[in-house]
Design a protein around this motif. Structure first.
Motif, mmCIF file in Angstrom:
data_model
loop_
_atom_site.group_PDB
_atom_site.id
_atom_site.type_symbol
_atom_site.label_atom_id
_atom_site.label_comp_id
_atom_site.label_asym_id
_atom_site.label_seq_id
_atom_site.Cartn_x
_atom_site.Cartn_y
_atom_site.Cartn_z
ATOM 1 N N GLN A 456 2.266 8.505 17.311
ATOM 2 C CA GLN A 456 3.261 9.568 17.387
ATOM 3 C C GLN A 456 4.629 9.006 17.738
ATOM 4 O OE1 GLN A 456 1.194 11.912 20.328
ATOM 5 N NE2 GLN A 456 0.338 13.325 18.805
ATOM 6 N N LEU A 457 4.660 8.024 18.610
ATOM 7 C CA LEU A 457 5.916 7.397 18.996
ATOM 8 C C LEU A 457 6.551 6.687 17.803
ATOM 9 C CD1 LEU A 457 7.448 7.293 21.650
ATOM 10 C CD2 LEU A 457 6.327 5.112 22.157
ATOM 11 N N GLN A 458 5.731 6.021 17.008
ATOM 12 C CA GLN A 458 6.245 5.366 15.810
ATOM 13 C C GLN A 458 6.813 6.399 14.838
ATOM 14 O OE1 GLN A 458 4.914 2.271 12.264
ATOM 15 N NE2 GLN A 458 3.644 2.452 14.084
ATOM 16 N N ALA A 459 6.137 7.544 14.691
ATOM 17 C CA ALA A 459 6.625 8.608 13.811
ATOM 18 C C ALA A 459 7.955 9.162 14.319
ATOM 19 C CB ALA A 459 5.589 9.724 13.715
ATOM 20 N N LEU A 460 8.079 9.314 15.645
ATOM 21 C CA LEU A 460 9.334 9.789 16.231
ATOM 22 C C LEU A 460 10.465 8.790 15.998
ATOM 23 C CD1 LEU A 460 7.976 11.180 19.633
ATOM 24 C CD2 LEU A 460 9.077 12.531 17.836
ATOM 25 N N LEU A 461 10.158 7.493 16.106
ATOM 26 C CA LEU A 461 11.157 6.451 15.841
ATOM 27 C C LEU A 461 11.707 6.571 14.429
ATOM 28 C CD1 LEU A 461 9.953 3.011 17.297
ATOM 29 C CD2 LEU A 461 12.190 4.077 17.625
ATOM 30 N N LYS A 462 10.830 6.781 13.482
ATOM 31 C CA LYS A 462 11.248 6.891 12.088
ATOM 32 C C LYS A 462 12.002 8.189 11.836
ATOM 33 C CE LYS A 462 7.446 4.014 10.399
ATOM 34 N NZ LYS A 462 6.165 3.977 9.638
ATOM 35 N N ALA A 463 11.593 9.258 12.518
ATOM 36 C CA ALA A 463 12.210 10.566 12.305
ATOM 37 C C ALA A 463 13.645 10.616 12.829
ATOM 38 C CB ALA A 463 11.373 11.654 12.965
ATOM 39 N N GLN A 464 13.929 9.917 13.943
ATOM 40 C CA GLN A 464 15.273 9.986 14.518
ATOM 41 C C GLN A 464 16.244 8.983 13.899
ATOM 42 O OE1 GLN A 464 16.627 7.284 16.757
ATOM 43 N NE2 GLN A 464 14.911 6.210 15.820
ATOM 44 N N ALA A 465 15.748 8.094 13.064
ATOM 45 C CA ALA A 465 16.599 7.050 12.489
ATOM 46 C C ALA A 465 17.580 7.626 11.461
ATOM 47 C CB ALA A 465 15.733 5.976 11.846
ATOM 48 N N ASP A 466 18.731 6.985 11.342
ATOM 49 C CA ASP A 466 19.756 7.380 10.371
ATOM 50 C C ASP A 466 19.799 6.333 9.260
ATOM 51 O OD1 ASP A 466 20.687 9.615 11.908
ATOM 52 O OD2 ASP A 466 21.691 8.196 13.236
ATOM 53 N N ASN A 467 19.519 6.735 8.039
ATOM 54 C CA ASN A 467 19.461 5.773 6.937
ATOM 55 C C ASN A 467 20.773 5.766 6.156
ATOM 56 O OD1 ASN A 467 18.675 4.062 4.811
ATOM 57 N ND2 ASN A 467 16.556 4.738 5.032
ATOM 58 N N PRO A 468 21.491 4.644 6.165
ATOM 59 C CA PRO A 468 22.742 4.576 5.409
ATOM 60 C C PRO A 468 22.534 4.475 3.901
ATOM 61 C CG PRO A 468 22.275 2.460 6.430
ATOM 62 C CD PRO A 468 21.219 3.409 6.927
ATOM 63 N N GLY A 469 21.289 4.250 3.470
ATOM 64 C CA GLY A 469 21.010 4.087 2.046
ATOM 65 C C GLY A 469 21.379 2.702 1.555
ATOM 66 N N CYS A 470 20.903 2.352 0.386
ATOM 67 C CA CYS A 470 21.203 1.026 -0.177
ATOM 68 C C CYS A 470 22.691 0.915 -0.506
ATOM 69 C CB CYS A 470 20.376 0.798 -1.442
ATOM 70 S SG CYS A 470 18.622 0.513 -1.136
ATOM 71 N N PRO A 471 23.319 -0.200 -0.152
ATOM 72 C CA PRO A 471 24.741 -0.376 -0.488
ATOM 73 C C PRO A 471 24.921 -0.571 -1.987
ATOM 74 C CG PRO A 471 23.831 -2.413 0.412
ATOM 75 C CD PRO A 471 22.763 -1.366 0.562
ATOM 76 N N ASP A 472 26.102 -0.212 -2.482
ATOM 77 C CA ASP A 472 26.387 -0.391 -3.914
ATOM 78 C C ASP A 472 26.395 -1.862 -4.282
ATOM 79 O OD1 ASP A 472 26.643 2.345 -4.268
ATOM 80 O OD2 ASP A 472 28.792 2.315 -3.813
ATOM 81 N N SER A 473 26.815 -2.698 -3.347
ATOM 82 C CA SER A 473 26.848 -4.142 -3.573
ATOM 83 C C SER A 473 26.510 -4.859 -2.271
ATOM 84 C CB SER A 473 28.236 -4.571 -4.057
ATOM 85 O OG SER A 473 28.328 -5.988 -4.165
ATOM 86 N N TYR A 474 25.835 -5.998 -2.393
ATOM 87 C CA TYR A 474 25.545 -6.824 -1.215
ATOM 88 C C TYR A 474 25.910 -8.271 -1.535
ATOM 89 C CZ TYR A 474 23.291 -8.336 3.102
ATOM 90 O OH TYR A 474 23.047 -8.859 4.348
ATOM 91 N N ASP A 475 27.178 -8.455 -1.893
ATOM 92 C CA ASP A 475 27.738 -9.787 -2.141
ATOM 93 C C ASP A 475 28.553 -10.168 -0.915
ATOM 94 O OD1 ASP A 475 28.872 -12.108 -3.078
ATOM 95 O OD2 ASP A 475 30.194 -11.122 -4.534
ATOM 96 N N GLN A 476 27.867 -10.635 0.120
ATOM 97 C CA GLN A 476 28.508 -10.868 1.404
ATOM 98 C C GLN A 476 29.575 -11.956 1.363
ATOM 99 O OE1 GLN A 476 27.861 -8.200 3.079
ATOM 100 N NE2 GLN A 476 26.830 -9.002 4.891
ATOM 101 N N ASP A 477 29.321 -13.024 0.624
ATOM 102 C CA ASP A 477 30.285 -14.131 0.602
ATOM 103 C C ASP A 477 31.307 -14.006 -0.522
ATOM 104 O OD1 ASP A 477 28.659 -14.676 -1.556
ATOM 105 O OD2 ASP A 477 27.786 -16.495 -0.695
ATOM 106 N N GLY A 478 31.212 -12.946 -1.322
ATOM 107 C CA GLY A 478 32.211 -12.685 -2.352
ATOM 108 C C GLY A 478 32.213 -13.650 -3.515
ATOM 109 N N ASN A 479 31.078 -14.279 -3.776
ATOM 110 C CA ASN A 479 31.035 -15.248 -4.877
ATOM 111 C C ASN A 479 30.576 -14.636 -6.192
ATOM 112 O OD1 ASN A 479 28.315 -14.863 -4.486
ATOM 113 N ND2 ASN A 479 27.817 -17.037 -4.168
ATOM 114 N N GLY A 480 30.401 -13.323 -6.213
ATOM 115 C CA GLY A 480 30.007 -12.645 -7.447
ATOM 116 C C GLY A 480 28.512 -12.522 -7.639
ATOM 117 N N THR A 481 27.717 -13.068 -6.705
ATOM 118 C CA THR A 481 26.256 -13.010 -6.792
ATOM 119 C C THR A 481 25.707 -12.170 -5.643
ATOM 120 O OG1 THR A 481 26.165 -15.214 -7.775
ATOM 121 C CG2 THR A 481 24.124 -14.369 -6.821
ATOM 122 N N GLN A 482 24.796 -11.279 -5.960
ATOM 123 C CA GLN A 482 24.182 -10.453 -4.924
ATOM 124 C C GLN A 482 23.335 -11.338 -4.000
ATOM 125 O OE1 GLN A 482 24.604 -6.846 -4.510
ATOM 126 N NE2 GLN A 482 26.316 -7.579 -5.743
#
Length: 508
Positions: A456-482
């Protein structure tokens, strides 16, 4: 120091967990797992002394019979966890493993190391950055009347609303989070008010030592456990920093070997059983069990490790303890079909191997019922190093990102500030830091819902979480590759699982 490795962690989707549970026939029904100790092992002349776990049925007749066969096979019993059927053995006989596996009543047995000992790691990424007196003074100057002196640099608390949550409910002193780690310095002024000595021990070698201070780190360089403990429950006492749940108790169960820092299976088995038998509600596990990064069940030694640790953690779960664990710092997609492991075994010479993550398991993170936590930075984006994977990650939490996600704080340090041994403070980052943030939120939820079971505690953890969703891009170093690919939707995805924990929602 017990250098905790830059981990590559593995978790798995629910159907695989069920398959794992069924295939190995884990956990017998148990009521108590108190160990019985024997005399120390005697090293024979024909080989190095190694440790083994021998897993049997839980009836006393079988255990007694197996223990007699252990002696005949050249082994010495270190301790026996009768109610989960795990026997810790030392033997210097190279043929001990194959011989004992052939004994009637033995369900699995294997060595917990491949050589007599060398260097290790947890899930922190990079060396500690200690806070200097000048830096501390700068941060303290930015403190507000309602904050701790160094809280201006704790962007992580504000990211999950933990600063506001503390004004509503800082957590109950009836809830304890055990830090299974390198030890906790309970003399630190930010930890002393909330430390539970009666729920602390040194479990190195498989037998709990509860003598005064046995749970403390060996040296100041064994800082990992103390840092983790501060993230969970550093007191709001006008000193230093604050934890996510500053009103709950924290304990330390030391499992790192004094010679090399490795987290051997027998020590972790002891820790889970000790936590369960001493009323701990939540454990934090920012490590993986040595010497194998992934334990493949087609290997008898690795299968025995999975079996023994799983019996112990499920014993604790049945007694009401929820386990949280870090996802790892490899930036691996754990939903993939194959992973290259070039670091195992870490106590001898590693051999590069490609493993199937559906048949080779990271322990304890991948075990059934353990909550797997990925890391985020100040921008609420997956940290560059954090492991991920759709159907693998359960939740996410701040772990820091000092490379790409820099906060507007006095120090502009994107890592996590917390307690260090010797009354010091410092910054670390890694999924090692994410897991205790989630454990702190779990402690707040347990404070609000004291009768909640681990499920139940695990279910509560998941229920209260805020999901930002997948980012449009994940090119952290800016080299053009995800740099990583996030799969899934707004509700559940590979970067954040069910979302980033929210302490404020947990207390509301």
């Amino acid at each position: 120091m017990a250098h905790l490795r830059s981990r590559r962690r593995l978790a798995l989707a629910v159907p695989v967990v069920l398959s794992l549970t069924a295939s190995l026939g884990f956990i017998p029904g148990v009521a108590s797992a108190a160990p019985r100790s024997a005399a120390p092992a005697v090293t024979a002349a024909d080989g190095p002394n190694l440790a083994y776990v021998v897993n049997t049925k839980t009836d006393h007749r079988t255990i007694g019979s197996v223990k007699k066969e252990i002696a005949k096979a050249g082994g010495t019993v270190v301790t026996t966890y009768d109610r989960i059927g795990v026997i810790v053995v030392h033997s210097a006989d190279p043929g001990f493993g194959p011989r004992i596996r052939a004994v009637r009543g033995v369900q699995s047995a294997g060595a917990t190391r491949t050589t007599p000992l060398t260097a290790a790691g947890t899930t922190d990424e990079g060396a500690v950055d200690r806070l200097s007196a000048a830096e501390a003074a700068k941060v303290e100057a930015a403190a507000t009347p309602r904050s701790e002196p160094l809280e201006a640099d704790q962007w992580d608390l504000r990211a999950i609303g933990a600063d506001k949550a503390a004004r509503i409910n800082p957590g109950s002193s009836k809830v304890t989070v055990a830090v299974i780690d390198t030890g906790v310095d309970d003399t630190h002024p930010d930890l002393a008010p909330n430390f539970s000595a009666k729920q602390s021990a040194n479990c190195v070698g498989g037998v709990a030592d509860t003598s005064e201070g046995a749970w403390r780190p060996y040296t100041a360089e064994d800082y990992h456990g103390t840092h983790v403990a501060g993230e969970i429950a550093a007191a709001r006492n006008g000193i230093g920093v604050a934890g996510v749940a500053p009103g709950v108790k924290v304990s330390g169960i030391k499992v790192s070997d004094p010679d090399n820092g490795l987290f051997y299976p027998e020590s972790v088995v002891c820790a889970f059983v000790f936590a369960a038998d001493h009323g701990v509600e939540i454990t934090n596990n920012s490590y993986y069990v040595d010497p194998w990064l992934y334990n493949c069940v087609d290997d008898p030694d690795q299968k025995a490790i999975v079996d023994a640790v799983n019996r112990a953690q499920q014993y604790a779960t049945k007694k009401g303890t929820l386990h949280l664990a870090s996802a790892g710092n490899s930036n691996h997609d754990l939903a993939s079909d194959a992973i290259v492991d070039d670091s195992s075994p870490d106590d001898s010479t590693p051999v590069t191997r490609t493993i199937d993550p559906h048949e080779c398991y990271d322990v304890p993170t991948q075990l059934p019922g353990v909550v797997t936590v990925s890391a985020t930075g100040v921008q609420n984006l997956k940290s560059y190093y954090s492991t991920y994977g759709k159907g693998v990650i359960d939740i996410a939490a701040p772990g820091g990102d000092g490379r790409y996600q820099i906060p507007d704080t006095p120090s502009k340090n994107g890592r996590i500030l917390s307690t260090l041994p010797g009354n010091q403070y410092g910054y670390l980052q890694g999924t090692s830091m994410a897991s205790p943030h989630a454990a702190g939120v779990a402690a707040l939820l347990k404070s609000e819902h004291p009768r909640a079971t681990p499920a139940q505690l695990q279910a509560l953890l998941k229920a209260q979480a805020d999901n930002p969703g997948c980012p449009d891009s994940y090119d952290q170093d800016g080299n053009g590759t995800q740099d990583a690919t996030c799969e899934g939707g707004k509700r559940v995805n590979g970067f954040y699982g069910f979302g980033v924990v929210d302490a404020l929602k947990a207390v509301k």
